[in-house]
Structures are given as C-alpha cells and as structure tokens.
Design a protein around this motif. Structure first.
Motif, PDB file in Angstrom:
ATOM      1  N   LEU A 109      66.852   6.897-108.884  1.00 58.88           N
ATOM      2  CA  LEU A 109      67.142   7.280-110.258  1.00 58.88           C
ATOM      3  C   LEU A 109      67.794   6.134-111.024  1.00 58.88           C
ATOM      4  O   LEU A 109      68.446   5.268-110.441  1.00 58.88           O
ATOM      5  N   TYR A 110      67.603   6.157-112.332  1.00 57.08           N
ATOM      6  CA  TYR A 110      68.175   5.119-113.188  1.00 57.08           C
ATOM      7  C   TYR A 110      69.134   5.730-114.202  1.00 57.08           C
ATOM      8  O   TYR A 110      68.891   6.825-114.724  1.00 57.08           O
ATOM      9  N   VAL A 148      63.570  -6.243-113.109  1.00 59.32           N
ATOM     10  CA  VAL A 148      63.930  -5.216-114.092  1.00 59.32           C
ATOM     11  C   VAL A 148      64.914  -4.198-113.509  1.00 59.32           C
ATOM     12  O   VAL A 148      64.699  -3.683-112.406  1.00 59.32           O
ATOM     13  N   LYS A 197      65.214   1.913-116.378  1.00 54.71           N
ATOM     14  CA  LYS A 197      64.320   2.971-115.930  1.00 54.71           C
ATOM     15  C   LYS A 197      62.856   2.641-116.221  1.00 54.71           C
ATOM     16  O   LYS A 197      61.977   2.913-115.417  1.00 54.71           O
ATOM     17  N   LEU A 254      56.631   9.365-121.421  1.00 49.13           N
ATOM     18  CA  LEU A 254      57.048   9.294-120.012  1.00 49.13           C
ATOM     19  C   LEU A 254      58.228  10.214-119.717  1.00 49.13           C
ATOM     20  O   LEU A 254      58.366  10.700-118.594  1.00 49.13           O
ATOM     21  N   GLU A 255      59.061  10.478-120.721  1.00 45.97           N
ATOM     22  CA  GLU A 255      60.187  11.382-120.497  1.00 45.97           C
ATOM     23  C   GLU A 255      59.713  12.816-120.360  1.00 45.97           C
ATOM     24  O   GLU A 255      60.301  13.623-119.661  1.00 45.97           O
ATOM     25  N   THR A 293      54.501  13.948-116.435  1.00 39.77           N
ATOM     26  CA  THR A 293      54.577  13.407-115.072  1.00 39.77           C
ATOM     27  C   THR A 293      53.857  12.066-114.976  1.00 39.77           C
ATOM     28  O   THR A 293      53.673  11.542-113.889  1.00 39.77           O
ATOM     29  N   LEU A 294      53.458  11.504-116.113  1.00 42.53           N
ATOM     30  CA  LEU A 294      52.808  10.197-116.094  1.00 42.53           C
ATOM     31  C   LEU A 294      53.784   9.134-115.626  1.00 42.53           C
ATOM     32  O   LEU A 294      54.988   9.236-115.858  1.00 42.53           O
ATOM     33  N   ARG A 341      57.242   3.456-115.481  1.00 42.03           N
ATOM     34  CA  ARG A 341      58.435   3.671-114.651  1.00 42.03           C
ATOM     35  C   ARG A 341      58.592   2.445-113.765  1.00 42.03           C
ATOM     36  O   ARG A 341      57.690   2.077-113.011  1.00 42.03           O
ATOM     37  N   GLN A 400      57.090  -1.381-109.416  1.00 43.30           N
ATOM     38  CA  GLN A 400      57.580  -2.279-108.355  1.00 43.30           C
ATOM     39  C   GLN A 400      56.969  -1.886-107.013  1.00 43.30           C
ATOM     40  O   GLN A 400      56.696  -2.724-106.164  1.00 43.30           O
ATOM     41  N   GLN A 401      56.745  -0.593-106.843  1.00 43.49           N
ATOM     42  CA  GLN A 401      56.181  -0.093-105.598  1.00 43.49           C
ATOM     43  C   GLN A 401      54.710  -0.529-105.443  1.00 43.49           C
ATOM     44  O   GLN A 401      54.270  -0.861-104.356  1.00 43.49           O
ATOM     45  N   LEU A 418      49.806   5.796-109.038  1.00 42.66           N
ATOM     46  CA  LEU A 418      50.139   5.789-110.458  1.00 42.66           C
ATOM     47  C   LEU A 418      49.377   6.863-111.225  1.00 42.66           C
ATOM     48  O   LEU A 418      48.160   6.938-111.133  1.00 42.66           O
ATOM     49  N   HIS A 419      50.101   7.663-111.970  1.00 44.53           N
ATOM     50  CA  HIS A 419      49.497   8.635-112.879  1.00 44.53           C
ATOM     51  C   HIS A 419      49.492   7.963-114.240  1.00 44.53           C
ATOM     52  O   HIS A 419      50.552   7.734-114.830  1.00 44.53           O
ATOM     53  N   VAL A 427      50.113  17.776-118.444  1.00 45.45           N
ATOM     54  CA  VAL A 427      50.870  17.019-117.458  1.00 45.45           C
ATOM     55  C   VAL A 427      52.354  17.003-117.779  1.00 45.45           C
ATOM     56  O   VAL A 427      53.108  16.174-117.289  1.00 45.45           O
ATOM     57  N   GLN A 437      56.200  17.941-117.666  1.00 44.02           N
ATOM     58  CA  GLN A 437      57.037  18.240-116.516  1.00 44.02           C
ATOM     59  C   GLN A 437      57.466  19.697-116.567  1.00 44.02           C
ATOM     60  O   GLN A 437      57.985  20.161-117.556  1.00 44.02           O
ATOM     61  N   ARG A 493      58.365  15.691-110.527  1.00 42.04           N
ATOM     62  CA  ARG A 493      57.261  14.745-110.348  1.00 42.04           C
ATOM     63  C   ARG A 493      56.834  14.647-108.887  1.00 42.04           C
ATOM     64  O   ARG A 493      55.669  14.382-108.601  1.00 42.04           O
ATOM     65  N   PRO A 541      46.029  11.988-109.706  1.00 39.78           N
ATOM     66  CA  PRO A 541      45.782  11.012-108.639  1.00 39.78           C
ATOM     67  C   PRO A 541      46.216  11.479-107.245  1.00 39.78           C
ATOM     68  O   PRO A 541      45.691  10.995-106.252  1.00 39.78           O
ATOM     69  N   GLN A 599      57.461  -5.448 -99.887  1.00 39.36           N
ATOM     70  CA  GLN A 599      57.280  -5.463-101.347  1.00 39.36           C
ATOM     71  C   GLN A 599      57.284  -4.042-101.892  1.00 39.36           C
ATOM     72  O   GLN A 599      57.751  -3.775-102.981  1.00 39.36           O
ATOM     73  N   GLN A 600      56.756  -3.116-101.084  1.00 42.57           N
ATOM     74  CA  GLN A 600      56.683  -1.718-101.509  1.00 42.57           C
ATOM     75  C   GLN A 600      58.082  -1.089-101.579  1.00 42.57           C
ATOM     76  O   GLN A 600      58.379  -0.308-102.472  1.00 42.57           O
ATOM     77  N   ARG A 648      69.530  -4.180-109.121  1.00 37.97           N
ATOM     78  CA  ARG A 648      70.806  -3.721-109.666  1.00 37.97           C
ATOM     79  C   ARG A 648      71.982  -4.111-108.767  1.00 37.97           C
ATOM     80  O   ARG A 648      73.133  -4.110-109.189  1.00 37.97           O
ATOM     81  N   PHE A 650      74.428   7.529-107.743  1.00 38.27           N
ATOM     82  CA  PHE A 650      73.549   7.855-108.856  1.00 38.27           C
ATOM     83  C   PHE A 650      72.073   7.726-108.471  1.00 38.27           C
ATOM     84  O   PHE A 650      71.301   8.666-108.604  1.00 38.27           O
ATOM     85  N   LYS A 651      71.716   6.542-108.009  1.00 32.82           N
ATOM     86  CA  LYS A 651      70.293   6.265-107.760  1.00 32.82           C
ATOM     87  C   LYS A 651      69.720   7.111-106.624  1.00 32.82           C
ATOM     88  O   LYS A 651      68.650   7.695-106.744  1.00 32.82           O
TER      89      LYS A 651
END
Lengths: 537, 537
Positions: A268-269, A351, A354, A378-379, A382-383, A446, A451-452, A475-476, B41, B43, B136, B239, B451-452, B458, B527-528
């Motif tokens: 979470l961010y 980065v 969030k 995005l908020e 679920t994209l 996101r 990054q994933q 990725l959605h 889509v 949430q 999500r 996806p 990498q994943q 942070r 938090f995260k």
C-alpha cells in the motif's frame, strides 16, 4: 608455603570452573535443537498423482460410440486446434492508402530473427530453458480433478488454504452413507500430516499425526462429528504449492487440494491528505531522455505550468550528459546508449508514489492534460493502468489501443501472438474509456504493478508493446480518449537542417540490426517468451 | 460553346464521382464493425454467489450437538486464534552475552512508528487503501466450495481453464441418475456463455449461446454423450479471474470454477554456449555504493582476479560522483542520497543476464568465492535465490538465515510478522545448503524473480529483510555456507582517524529518524504491508 599452595589451588579451581562453564555453554550452543529434515527441491517432472486421475475417470460408455451427433461448426470452430498456424490475411484491395483504411493482418514467423547458422542452437537452448520454467511453475492446483458421481463423501473442492508450516481444520467433511455396521474413512496427504483437534466419543483414530489417517466408528453421527475436527499441518516447506489429499471410504474416493502458501502481502502507498486528489502526493512523472535536452526542458516547463510540485524522474543515457535540475526533479545518468527499455525500467524503479505517469521526453502538457481524470479512473476501478491520448501537431489524436491474444501452438514450436488495433469493452461509468490490452506511451499506472511487470532492459532500441505482452494476465488495462498530451512535432521539414544531436538520435533510434539476435524485438519474442509467430494489423 | 459545356459537364461528373467515392470510403471506415458491450470494472465487494454456498451447506445434525468430545491441545493449540498478540519472550537468564548465546524474542508494535497526532489519520488511510487492495485481489478461485454427497452429477472440481475471450470444452461432465422418464440438467454462468460443440441425437438443447443452458433427454446415454460436447466461451474480458458455473439436475446441484486467464508467459534468458557454466553469460554482479570509492575499487579488483569479463552494475548516489570505469563496468549516477533500496532497485533493473549476484560494495572476492557453485544450485533446483556466507576479518562467517512467518491478526489491526534465526530443511543433494526465507546480502538469484519482487525505493537507509518480506510467497530461498566472500573490516580501530567520507557515510548510514514516518522500516511494515507487530530474535 601454604599460602602459596592455597592461591595456586584456588587458581586451578577457578580455571576449572571457567573451563567447564565455557564447555557447557559451547555444548548447549551447538546442541542440535531440532532434527532437521531434508527436502528435495531438485527440478523434476510432475507428481505421481496424475496417474490416479486417469485411472479414476469413468470409461466412456460402450454404447455412446454408436450414438449419432452432428458437429456445430460455429462452436467447434472456436476450439483450440492442434498447434497454431503463422498466417496473415491475403488478398484485399490494392489501392493507395488501402493499408491505412483497411489494415490487413500480417504474420511474422519469429525464428527469422536468427541466422540459419545459429537457429538450431537457439532452439535447443530455448527448449532447455523452457523445460526448467515449466518444472518450476507447475502446481498441483492446475491439475484436472473430476468429482465422482453418487459419492457418499462430502468434501471441499476449492478454497482450502494453509500458510506454510501452519495448521488448519479441513472444512466441509462428512459421510452420508447407507446404514452399515462399521463406517471407515481414511485420508492420505504428501506435503503435511493429518490429525484431529478433538477426539470424539465412539470414534477410533489411527495414524493421527501422520500422512495417512483412518477414522472408524459404528455410529455415523459420531463419525461426522469427528470429521468436523480433522486438521492438516503442512510439514514440507515451500512458499507456494499445494497438497493433493485423497479422501476415501469403502468403494468410493475423492481428491481435493489444499493450497499451501503465504497470503499475498499488500503493497500500500500513502496517499496524502483527505479531500481532492493531491497529484504531487499520488503521482510521479517518469520519462527517459537521449540527446534531446531542449525537448526535455520543454516537457518540464509545460508540466510545471499545471503541476508545480509533482516529482519528475528522468533516466538519461546520453553520451555527454548535461545537468538537468530543479525542484522535484530527479535526474539519473546511465552508461551511454544503454537503451530504451533499460531507461524505462530505471525510471520506474525509482518511483515512491502510488501512481506513476509515463511520458515520452517530447510531450507537451496542455490544459487538456488533466491527470486528475486518470487518477479518478484508477481510484474507482480495478484497472491497473489507463492510457490517454497523444495529439500530433496536425491535430491527429491517437490512443493506440491494442488487443493481445495468445493462441496455443505445439510445445516445441511455441505459441502464436496476435495483436489487433481494437478494444474489448466500454467502461461503465466512464464513457470515454475502454478496456484493452495495450495503449500508447502516455499512461497512468499503479506503481507496484508496473514495477512487478517491468520493462525488459534487453530491449535496447525500438520497443513498445513488449511491456504489455509481459504484462498479460497481470495488468488490467484501460484507455481514455479525453485526457490529451501534445506531441512535439516529429515531421522532418525539408528546409530545416538536422542538428548534430538529431542525427545521432536518428542513428540510435532507428539503428541497423543488433549483433545479439536474442536482444532484438523478434528474437526476444522467440526466445524469452517462447512464441513462434506474431500477427498484427 | 458546346466544347466548353462538355468540359464543365465532365468536370461535374468527375467531381460527383470523387465526392461519392470519398463519401463511401468515409462511411465504410466509420461504420461500426461491432456493437461494443460495456463492462463494469468499478471496485466493489465480493460476488453474490457466496450466499448460495451458505444456503447449500447441510445443517449440522441436531444430534451432533449432544455428542461428547475431548479437545486435543497439541493440535488445537496450533490453529489460528482470533487475532495475534504482540509479545516476545520474557524472563530468561540475565547474564552478560546472554542475548548472544540465547537470543530472546523481542516484540515491536509497529504503530509506534507514528506520532500519536498522526496515527489516527494513518490508520484511516491504511484501511482505505487496504480495502481497495482486497477488492482488486479477490478472486472466485479462493471461494470455499463443498461437494454435496450422493450427487448424481459428475463434474470437474479443479483444473478447468480458458484464455480470456476464448472457448473450451468443459471436461468430465456426466449424469449417473436413477432411471427416469426424462433427464434434465442445466448450467448457469456469469462471465461467459454456454453452448454445445455438437448436437447429439435425442437430446433437446435450450439456451445454447446464453448464460443459462438446459439439456433434456429421455435417454441417459444420449444425455451423457451430449455432456461431452458442452462448451464455455468467456465473453466478459478480464485478464485474470474465474467464472463460477452452477450445474444442476432435479434435486441436486454442484458448483465449479473455470479459471479465465492468460497462461503465464515465460521470461527465458539466453545462457551462452553449451558446456561448463559461462559465468559472464549467466551472471551480472550488482551493487550499490555511497562515498566508498576505495572499497568499491577493491571489490572490482578482487572480482576481476577470478572473473575478468563478468558485468558489474554499480548504482551510485554519492554527493560528488567520481568516474568508475573499465571493461564490463556499468556505472549509474543517482540524485545525491536517494537511498539504499532505491539504489538496489536501480541496479537490478539493469540486469540482462539470467542470474544476478548481489554484493555490498565492501566485499572482497577470494578463491572461496566460487560463483559456479551457486549457479549449480539454481540450475538444478527450483530455488529462486541462494545466499552464500560473508566472512569478517576476525574469521567469523555468517549466513544470516532467517525464517519469516505471518500470523493472522484482526482485520483492522493487521497481521503479526515473526522472524527467527533459523532455516526449514537441508537440501537433498546439496548438504551445505538449506531452505529458508531470508539470507545475508550476498546471494545469487534469478533476475526475473528479483525484478518482480523489487527493492522498495521508499526505504532510504537501513533495511535488509524487507526485500524478503516482500518476496514471501514468490521467492523460494536457499542458503549455502560453502561459498564465501570476505567483508572489508568495519571495526573502528581507535588509532585510525575517520576520514571525511567515512564520517559522511556514518551520518547517512545511521541517520536520525526520517521525517516521513511511512518511509521508515517500521512505518512501512505498518502502512505498506498492513502488519501490526514484528517479533524477532
């Protein structure tokens, strides 16, 4: 003399005490606190359980082979064939602008990225690496299990999960059998042991704490009460696997899996204070630059007109890097010409917000570049990623939506990759937005998901959809056409002479074929992603 | 005059033809080629199907509440409690060196990373972000399904999968019912439609191509033959999701899921020529440096003695960066003091070989630093990462093996994280190696897996196990104690005065508390990762 003797005696005693304490402590410290078991994590093909499955599927009824049926082409034609064929669309109108108005599908066999001399070796290496990948990614969770009909056993077929080395009660177990003198059920597991959390009156338990456990009772209600207390403890550690449990009673059997894995830890961010979208707290702008400091500065200036405090991360692999500085600017210097996707991967790796917004270094923000709109998408959905639109100097605005699908091919050859200019659905609640698989190089996403997936640093030059191909399944992706960024012109006006840096840029941007074929777009699709063919329009 | 009229007539006709061609082309181009459906889509909480489940589970037998049982503490005690408690071990011997010889477990409530003034707001934000994460990551595949006993329906309980928007035959369907005049089965789906790939004689099909389909026949063998041709087509794009299909016949029902997702696309790496392990082709060395160019150069020189052509990637956030160059050296300059994990993330983002070797910039390679041994472990097992051992100047060698487990806590509070100096098993075939969850900062790993997982940028200063915490469930970690690298001494000898750079290094390495609490180690765990407590020994 006596005094002397006393002192040396005391010394000896003291020494002896110290020596023994040290010895005891050393002994205690090295004393094996537990007997460690060994685990076999060597790579090898799938588990033996699969054979049981083939034995258990009921034989197709003899009489069914004589029953007539008629194929329904509209459905049968949709089923996967034995392998995929690498072909595009042939024929069509051969007018000027035909490709523009009626884009035809072209097919590209990917092995052509390699010289005939090295192809054989590449195929062999790819097959070996693919085999290792298959062995590592195989999981009992994907195995086909068919529930027997008319089985007096009641059991959970899905949703049973335990954290590694932990214990759970197995839910939903029961026996609804015809009256008998003695009811017996037994369990077999392989990655953990079975037990009972409570002992019920009138039930005999054998093998509790082992991989094979039997429960017996002459009273059915008692056996069913006992079945509510059956526990499973994972004993062979693996971070993400599953145990296939066999559950049997006289004349009937059932199989179900218990997932053994850590729950997904959230990433979470911090989002900044409540209220309106605080773009500086939520978004970091990321870009890569190469020899175009003037365009880069135009980009930065245009961003600052609307978002004065948003952080901009710049990956730079220019030959003689200039200083790019200012508040909320992070400039990273890379080895000269390291590459396009390497630079993209670097920028996103830094980065800490969030969301990240990807821009090319020759974009210009305008009043239509409302990042709040993209954040809102995005908020609220679920994209994971939403693209915007890029407007050329001519006024032509592109969203570059692409659908990507994979058609199964023969294992040795690889699958076929199909990309089309299209989208899947319009998004309810966001009429300017659609769901698709790939978008233009202007998107909000996101950070943890990007990054994933990552941008493969092996792609040194031209590349774009490779990121979305790598992101398939994770990725959605969406695309909205009402958030627009301008593109500083690329049109080569004949009366404007190319600057030195423009010439170098062109040389790197559109280079001749690379020496390492597996690092070209097609070579990578062939080797890394195990595809045989790419078709697109 | 006539000639003039003819020409203007021809012109008009020509103009009319051109105009109509343009019109037709424009019309064709803009003609809607398909009607696009919308997809929701946004949430929102889990699907309605869950209610069916509670209705379907058989009521616990009235009589069972009177059946006596006795709790088995040894097992019942292992089950998850309602929430976790943040406590360490108390008491124990209070001798000098006691903590060293008999390390006690200490507990750290993580909310203490925040001032009392901001804690309430942080809790609220964390809860909101966590809720979005849950929505999500929820999937019908994790829902508990219990198979009814004595069900005449035969159906697949696991292993049915379709690629997005594609079609499959549903395997394993059958009806083994008692003789009846008319046999009826029906199917209901929500993310796709049902159909039949062939029509069997004597069977009536209703609702083919829709989300509810019925098959009827008076001949059971015919119905069963028809059931071998039932197809499912995914129509609502996502996806990675699953459709829960309800399968019913008179008096009985069953539920099973069809996974809807892209297959995992492999990320394979070219390994270099056949034969012995070609370390330069297989491994990239990655490190981060800050103000310690002398130590960095010592590291590089020691590596070159054994591996003259292996690529070394260096992330550098020193204030006045010096040039570090040489063949196969890649030097990256970051903004000053950007941070430890940011630098680690940068370095790994640039690796293009199958494996990466992490080293700290003050390590020294020796004849015992045989990378081939580590490569051998990863080539032959399913491990993703294998740590080595680091030897101090004193001769003390550490592997720093840690096990990490998560205990479920109350949803509002978060889970409890437990770390212990331990390992799980010894690895068969590799007697010097064990399976564990965290290791020392000297390890070889699969590049794609590292990498994943990533190193969270942070974390600016002191951090280590956070990488392994983020990797829980995805990294299969091992540790071998027979591959050793030396550690350039850290012992502050009193007669050696600290250099300026040493002083600045110390200031950044061991800094006072950061201003952004969510970017500290504990603040981030809170938090995260949504933890409430950390215990370790």
């Amino acid at each position: 003399m006596e005094f002397f003797r006393m002192r040396s005696l005391r010394k000896t005693v003291l020494l002896a005490i110290v020596a023994s304490v040290v010895l005891v402590v050393a002994l205690l410290h090295s004393w094996p606190t537990r007997a460690y078991t060994t685990v076999d994590v060597r790579q090898r093909p799938g588990p033996i359980v699969e054979r049981h499955l083939e034995e258990r599927l009921p034989e197709p009824d003899q009489r069914s082979t004589n029953i007539a049926y008629r194929l329904k082409e509209s459905v049968a034609g949709l089923l996967a064939r034995n392998g995929c064929v690498c072909e595009g669309e042939s024929g069509g109108v051969n007018l000027p602008f035909a490709q523009l108005l009626f884009p035809r599908v072209s097919a590209h066999p990917l092995h052509t990225a390699f010289d005939a001399s090295e192809l054989e070796e590449m195929k062999r290496r790819r097959a070996k690496e693919y085999q290792g990948f298959q062995m590592r990614s195989q999981t009992p969770v994907d195995m086909l299990i068919v529930a027997e009909a008319n089985n007096p056993l009641q059991y959970p077929t899905q949703g049973v999960e335990v954290r590694p080395l932990k214990t759970i009660l197995i839910p939903g177990l029961a026996l609804q059998d015809l009256p008998r003198e003695l009811y017996t059920v037994n369990f077999t597991s392989t990655l953990g042991v079975l037990n009972v959390a409570a002992e019920v009156e009138g039930v005999k338990v054998k093998g509790d704490g082992e991989m094979h456990m039997t429960l017996m009772s002459s009273l059915l209600p008692n056996l069913n009460r006992q079945l509510q207390f059956v526990s499973y403890t994972n004993t062979l550690f693996h971070p993400s696997t599953a145990d296939t449990v066999q559950f049997e009673t006289e004349g009937h059997q059932a199989m179900f899996t218990i997932k053994i894995r850590h729950r997904v830890t959230p990433k979470l961010y911090n989002t900044g204070p409540k209220g309106e979208y605080n773009i500086s707290a939520l978004v970091t702008i990321a870009t890569k630059t190469f020899l175009r400091y003037d365009k880069l500065q135009d980009l930065i200036d245009s961003v600052r007109r609307y978002y004065p405090t948003v952080t901009i991360v710049i990956a730079d692999d220019s030959e003689n890097p200039k200083t790019v500085s200012g508040p909320y600017i992070e400039h990273y210097i890379m080895p000269f010409g390291k590459g396009w996707f390497a630079g993209r991967n670097l920028a996103v790796s830094q980065v800490t917000t969030k969301y990240l917004l990807w821009v090319d270094d020759d974009f210009i923000f305008t009043a239509n570049t409302k990042l709040e709109k993209l954040v809102d998408v995005l908020e609220k959905t679920t994209l994971d990623l939403v693209g915007g639109a890029v407007r050329e100097a001519t006024g032509y605005t592109a969203t570059y939506r692409q659908t990507i699908s994979i058609e199964q091919g023969e294992e040795e050859e690889g699958d076929c990759l199909h990309m089309r200019r299209a989208f899947h659905h319009i998004i309810q609640g966001f009429p300017n937005c659609v769901v698709t698989d790939g978008v233009i190089n202007f998107f909000l996403a996101r950070t943890d998901k990007v990054q994933q997936v990552g941008f493969d640093p092996r792609l040194a030059r031209v590349a774009h959809l490779e990121f979305f191909i790598d992101g398939l399944g994770s990725l959605h992706v969406g695309s909205c056409d009402d958030v627009i960024v301008n593109h500083a012109t690329k049109i080569k006006l004949p009366w404007v002479s190319q600057s030195e840096s423009d010439k170098t840029y062109a040389k790197f941007r559109y280079p001749p074929a690379s020496s390492d074929a597996t690092h070209t777009k097609n070579g990578l699709l062939y080797f890394k992603n195990h595809f045989q063919c790419l078709t697109h329009n």
